[in-house]
Write an enzyme that holds these catalytic residues in place. Structure first.
Site: not given
Length: 261
Positions: A170-172, A174-175
């Site tokens: 998932a793209c960063l 989402t962190r």
């Protein structure tokens, strides 16, 4: 070849000329392979290259298309204004903007459809980006053919695709918690931290960023790999080198979309 794969290839043949939104992940790699089998040179790939897409994903995407002889372009973008404060509808806003760019490219280059790797399981999860895909009339062949994530992995293995057992990505962004200003330095340290842990053999990992604090989530089945004081000391030292002040391990392990709550 499985009946589901034959059905997918047949479905893709009916789309005539397609531009595949290609991230290099499990689903889009499988879809691109199927599109190539169905349409030959009438299937091409495009990958978005942005600060929040891990660099290893970009490199793996390049390697695959070069190996397969597939025409592959990139759209380079920064962090668009609409998502700079990481709103709760970030995924919708981002997908709408990026796929609008992809669709414009497809129209200009004479493609009949833009297709993406959304699968049947994705509609069971919180995926606001799917709304944007529907609005833009992006076609999702895996969804249309009722192909699940496990189907994708099983057929990918049969096709000798190296991504068959690749951890979900998932793209960063989402962190990072919602309603947090997005900064390139924060995104970079997340990427460095995850690459370090991946290189240490921990493939399914998320480094959630809460200001100065890193919260590491790994696959619950391999949490015992971290129960080593020397390794924990090394992890703490490395992540602090990347800019975090505090380094923690989430006791529950990795859970997809844990920040959505």
């Amino acid at each position: 070849m499985s009946e589901k794969y034959i059905e997918l290839v047949s479905y893709l043949k009916g789309l005539k000329r397609v531009l595949v939104a290609f991230s290099g992940g499990v689903d889009s790699t499988f879809l691109l392979k199927a599109a190539k089998d169905a349409l030959g040179d009438n299937a091409a790939a495009v990958t978005v290259n942005s600060p929040y897409i891990p660099s290893w994903e970009i490199e793996e995407a390049k390697e695959f298309t070069e190996k397969m002889g597939i025409k592959h372009d990139f759209i380079k973008v920064g962090i668009i204004d609409e998502i700079k404060n990481n709103p709760s509808d970030r995924c919708y806003l981002c997908k709408k903007a990026l796929f609008s760019m992809i669709k414009e490219k497809a129209i200009n280059e004479g493609f009949d459809y833009v297709i993406d790797g959304t699968n049947l399981d994705d509609i069971k999860d919180y995926r606001p980006g799917i709304k944007a895909l529907n609005e833009l009339k992006i076609v999702s062949p895996l969804l249309e053919c009722k192909i699940t994530k496990s189907d994708v992995r099983e057929m990918s293995k049969d096709l000798n695709l190296l991504t068959w057992n690749k951890p979900a990505g998932a793209c960063l962004l989402t962190r990072i918690p919602f309603d947090t200003r997005l900064e390139i330095d924060d995104i970079n340290r997340i990427e460095k931290a995850e690459k370090y842990l991946r290189d240490k053999g921990i493939a399914a990992v998320r480094v959630r960023s809460h200001g100065d604090l890193a919260r590491i989530e790994i696959d619950p089945t391999i949490r015992d790999q971290l129960f080593n004081t020397d390794f924990l000391d090394e992890i703490s030292r490395k992540l602090k080198e990347y800019g975090f002040k505090y380094v923690t391990i989430d006791a529950a392990g990795y859970k997809m979309g844990s920040l959505n709550s």
